[in-house]
Each structure stands twice: as structure tokens, then as C-alpha cells.
Scaffold this motif. Structure first.
Motif, PDB file in Angstrom:
ATOM      1  N   LEU A 245       0.842  -1.204   0.000  1.00  0.00           N
ATOM      2  CA  LEU A 245       0.000   0.000   0.000  1.00  0.00           C
ATOM      3  C   LEU A 245       0.867   1.239   0.000  1.00  0.00           C
ATOM      4  N   LEU A 248       2.166   1.866  -3.472  1.00  0.00           N
ATOM      5  CA  LEU A 248       1.125   2.442  -4.313  1.00  0.00           C
ATOM      6  C   LEU A 248       0.898   3.904  -3.962  1.00  0.00           C
ATOM      7  N   TYR A 249       1.002   4.179  -2.694  1.00  0.00           N
ATOM      8  CA  TYR A 249       0.818   5.557  -2.256  1.00  0.00           C
ATOM      9  C   TYR A 249       1.853   6.479  -2.906  1.00  0.00           C
ATOM     10  N   ASP A 252       0.954   7.077  -6.402  1.00  0.00           N
ATOM     11  CA  ASP A 252      -0.137   8.055  -6.443  1.00  0.00           C
ATOM     12  C   ASP A 252       0.386   9.466  -6.303  1.00  0.00           C
TER      13      ASP A 252
END
Lengths: 284, 284
Positions: A245, A248-249, A252
Motif C-alpha cells: 500500500l 502504491l501511495y 499516487d
DNA sequence: TATTTATTGAAATTATATTTCAAACCAATT
DNA sequence: AATTGGTTTGAAATATAATTTCAATAAATA
């Protein structure tokens, strides 16, 4: 905002040369004093030199001594964090759900704190300039690469995310000077990813790495290094939950920074993408 | 400890001479910038002089400029903000990073709250019993499917994650009675996913859906429906940022619940997986 | 052992913070 | 309107602190 200084020191502690280590230990033991002292005071109390203090700051990836002080100051006002907890046998679904959520949140918060905005800036510039970005990751990280590819394609930025080393080698061989090779590996030690980045570097193609916050082979090779928070791996988390996560952050954040920089254009591209998908879907 | 700098500035604001007031106003409006700037930079941006900056520090009863910076830095370490916020044009990297983190955290918290433990229980039972799980998603959701596949393969559970509808149709045609088809679509209205789940249902294969929390076509078709939090889509988030983290979170919860249920076995499988990867990597 | 490589702190340099001080301002008084 | 005494102001001088350089030394490698 600015904080996580103590965590950085902690993490790096045993990878530092002796003189910097002495300073690091002093900082961990007396953070309050450090916040109000000067380089030479800190050099004195830890029996080292001013130069060593500055070197420590740089070793931690910080801009300088001021930056360190600011971050340590941030740590000192923060309430104690929850920390990571591993899943245990025969735990209730409810407990699992909540531990997982709080681990994920923790990991995101830490990763946000660890962002080095100078490196981020460099990464964004490089990505903006690139005609093509080649994302590369293997295993769990291949999924991050795919996600990144999808995002960048949406804003009309050429992006690849193959897992086949031969293919990737071909891409790099023919890459433009402004292109970027983006290597993803949580451990920072995956041989395939290291090889790919080495090749890129050898060919003069720009490289960005995304690894856990640590001195990893991959991050040392890359021109620009980005990090996610590091947390001790426990048997279950090793199946890569929160770390992913956090990766992915970071993707982003890169994507959104670029999007924010070219706002109108991005909105246009995203609208076009949406229409195209709509068209395909309706057709049946 | 050291903090309250902003409060001091606020309190003193109208008791200060004009030049110091200008500086004070700037500090209140741009605390983040102040933390990383020098006396003369601050003097410039507020159209005053270095001397005025120092005078302000003294007026606030502080030791000097460093002291002010440290205290402002302390103030900036606040708990994560609430609610969703979209990215706006020409936003600073810092703002983007923090909005993104807080949106993600918000989304995870909401998703955790929305979990229906009866449905989760059913999903876990079904997955435990299945010989093979066929994950299916298209576009952004295909990445969630791949992630799920990787996880389940690690614990020796047969798993597929193709995006080719024909292939998936083939798989379903030959599926075992206990197998599970797991459809993923944030909107819950993606025709391909709906078709795949319809087929599965028709063939008597169990179905699980993962969609936003809403009455969606997909969730009404599925035997078991799982949800992520729903949030109004704004142009940039539509490129699926937090919603995707929430989907991964649900996959994690499923995986970890299963892992917790068969603790010893899971640990064994994960160790085997790790060894295998190690072996491959060393070989070169 | 020879040779490279990394580590170290003293000293030089550069940047930054702080003080000083004369000029400008302003309100009150003549 | 002119004078006075107290503030406020920022340019320049000074003091302090941060950073870089570099030669000496130690450790690793050949």
C-alpha cells in the motif's frame, strides 16, 4: 509534517561510520537537547567534529543540520504511535480487520513523513520530461509497476511494465536520452531489478528507485531514490500487505503531482480515457 | 515539548509594530515555508528586513529565529486531517502528499467500518473450501485481481487472474463445484465482470463480488458481496487512488483471515515460497 | 606488502543570525 | 509651524553557525 527524524536515525544507526554513530546515539538519547543546540555543541558532547555532524545529516538523506533539528522537533511533540502488530493464530475476523487497517494506516503515515521532497521534485521533473517511462518490478512489485503504468497511460505518458528481463533490456537499449527507468523492489536487493537499473545507468538512461527506507543496493544505484517506510517483517506481513500500500501511495503522489502540474491537460486526457472506455463497453 | 509558536504569533499579532506584523501574518499563512527558510528569505517574502524578523522573535519572548522555527515545526505535526479533498491546480508537492495520505487513510477507515462480518465469514468459508479461485477484474481492478492471485498462490490455493473474457469463460466452464469466481469492479457496473459472474452463477459456481458500497448490478448478482467505502468521484481521484487501496485492503483481510484460520499451514507455505524464490534468485 | 578506499577532524569558506546605529516617522507640546 | 522625545525602521557591520575542503590516517583489498 516534517518529522520522523528519530526514526531515520534509528534505522540507519548500525550502517553508519563510527563517528556518525556516536552522534546518532547521542541524538536518540537526548533529542530534547539536540533541538536547541548547534553543530559544534553537538560535536562536542558526542566527542566528534562538526564535519561528522553534517555528514550524518547527509547520510540520513536530509538537507542539513537545520533540517534534522526541525524533524526531531516534530517527533518530540507527537503522541506515541500505535505501531505494527502481527496477525496471530485463531484471531477473530474483527481483530484481523482492525489490525490490518491500523497497520496500513501506520505504514502510510510513516511513508508520508519519510518523503524527501527534493528527491520527489527531481523524480517529477524527470518523469515530466520523459517520453517513455519503463516501470520494472518482479513478484509483488510487478503489480505496483502495472498500477503505475495504468496511471501514466491515462495522462498520455508512454509507459511500460513488462516483467520479462529480455524485453526490458530491449526497451532500454532503444530508449531515448530523456526516458526514465523506474525500478521497484521493496527489499531493494532483487537481482533482476538491480541488473535492469545497472543496464539503464550504463546506457545513460535516467533511473528512479522505489525501495524500503534503507541503504539498499538498488537505491544506491539509482539517480533518484524514493522510499517507503520500513517495518520489521513478521511472518504474515511478509506476504507484503502494508508495504505494498505504501508503494502504491508513492506512485499516487508522483502521479498526482504531475497531474497538478499540468492540470487542464490531465483533466482532458482523463476525460478522453473515460469516453474511450465508455465507447468500447457500449459497443457489445 | 517545543511548540505553540503559532499560538504565540497569533496572540501577539495586534500588539506588534507594522513591520513585525507583516512577518507575523506571513508566518500564520505559510508556516510550512517558514520552517525551511532563513531570516533573510522571510524578510524578503514579507517585505521587511532581517532585523525586523529578529525583533519579532524577541517580541514573542523567544531566544531567536531558530527557536521560532523549532516551535512552529512542532505546531505543524498535527493528527491526520479528516474527510476527502481533491487535488487542485498547482498544488505544492507537500500538499499533494498529505491530501493523498489522508484520503487514503479516510478510505481505509471507512471501509473497515463497513465490513459486514456475516458476509466476510461466508466469503472465507467459500474460499477455504475452494480448490481454485478465479479473480476477475478489468482496467484498474485487474490489478487487484493480480494482487489477490499472488497472495493466494503463496498459501497454496489455486488462483487465476486473467483479463481475457474467453479464457475466463473456459475456466468457469470447467470449474469444480466448490470453486469460487471473484468479481472485482469499483462501480459494480462493468459489463465484462457482470457477464462473467452471470455465467458462473448460471453454471452453479459460487460467486463473490467486491464493489463500492451501493446497490450495484454486480453485488446483486453475487452470492456473497463485499464492499469498499464509496466516495464521490472527483476528476483526479477517478484515476482510482484511494478506492484501489481500499480494495486491496479487503483482499488483505480475506487473505489474513484465512491465514489465521490455518496458521501453521500458512507459515509453512509462506516459508516454502520464500525458499523457492531464494533458490531461483541465487541460481543465476 | 602495496594499493586502493573509506573515515576522520582541523581549518577555510560560506551562509546565516544578530546587533548596531543613523535616519525616518509620529504624536504630543510649545 | 516648529520642537521635542520617543518609536520604528532597515542597511550595514559584526558575530555566530553551517558547510566544504583537504590532508592525514585507518581499514580493507589485492
Amino acid at each position: 509534517m516534517a518529522s520522523g527524524g528519530l526514526k531515520m536515525v534509528q534505522k540507519m544507526l548500525d550502517k553508519l561510520p563510527a563517528s556518525e554513530q556516536k552522534i546518532a546515539e547521542y541524538i536518540l538519547e537526548h533529542p530534547h537537547e539536540v533541538v536547541n543546540s548547534t553543530v559544534s555543541q553537538l560535536a562536542n558532547v558526542s566527542n566528534t567534529s562538526g564535519a561528522a555532524v553534517i555528514r550524518l545529516c547527509k547520510s540520513l538523506g536530509l538537507k542539513g543540520f537545520q533540517d534534522l533539528k526541525i524533524r526531531v522537533a516534530g517527533d518530540l511533540v507527537k503522541p506515541a504511535e500505535q505501531g505494527y502488530r502481527d496477525i496471530e493464530p485463531s484471531e477473530s475476523m474483527y481483530q484481523v480487520a482492525h489490525k490490518t487497517a491500523s497497520n496500513a494506516i501506520q505504514s502510510l503515515k510513516e511513508t508520508a513523513e519519510l518523503i524527501n521532497y527534493d528527491e520527489l521534485q527531481k523524480a517529477i521533473e524527470a518523469l515530466l520530461k520523459a517520453k517513455n517511462v519503463h516501470f520494472f518490478g518482479i513478484g509483488a512489485s510487478s503489480i505496483i509497476a502495472l498500477d503505475a503504468q495504468q496511471k501514466f497511460l491515462r495522462i498520455n505518458k508512454g509507459a511500460t511494465a513488462f516483467t520479462d528481463v529480455h524485453l526490458v533490456a530491449t526497451l532500454i537499449a532503444n530508449a531515448d536520452q530523456d526516458d526514465v527507468v523506474f525500478g521497484i523492489s521493496f527489499s531493494g536487493e532483487t537481482p533482476e531489478v538491480i541488473n535492469v537499473l545497472s543496464l539503464a545507468k550504463d546506457r545513460g538512461v535516467q533511473t528512479i528507485s522505489l525501495t524500503k527506507f534503507d541503504q539498499t543496493t538498488l537505491s544506491s544505484i539509482a539517480d533518484i531514490s524514493l522510499f517507503t517506510s520500513y517495518s520489521n517483517e513478521a511472518p504474515f506481513r511478509s506476504a507484503a500487505t502494508s508495504s505494498r500500500l505504501a508503494q502504491l501511495y508513492i506512485i499516487d503522489v508522483l502521479f498526482l503531482c504531475i497531474a497538478a502540474r499540468q492540470y487542464e491537460e490531465t483533466v482532458k486526457h482523463i476525460d478522453k480515457t473515460r469516453e474511450a472506455i465508455h465507447f468500447i463497453t457500449k459497443k457489445k
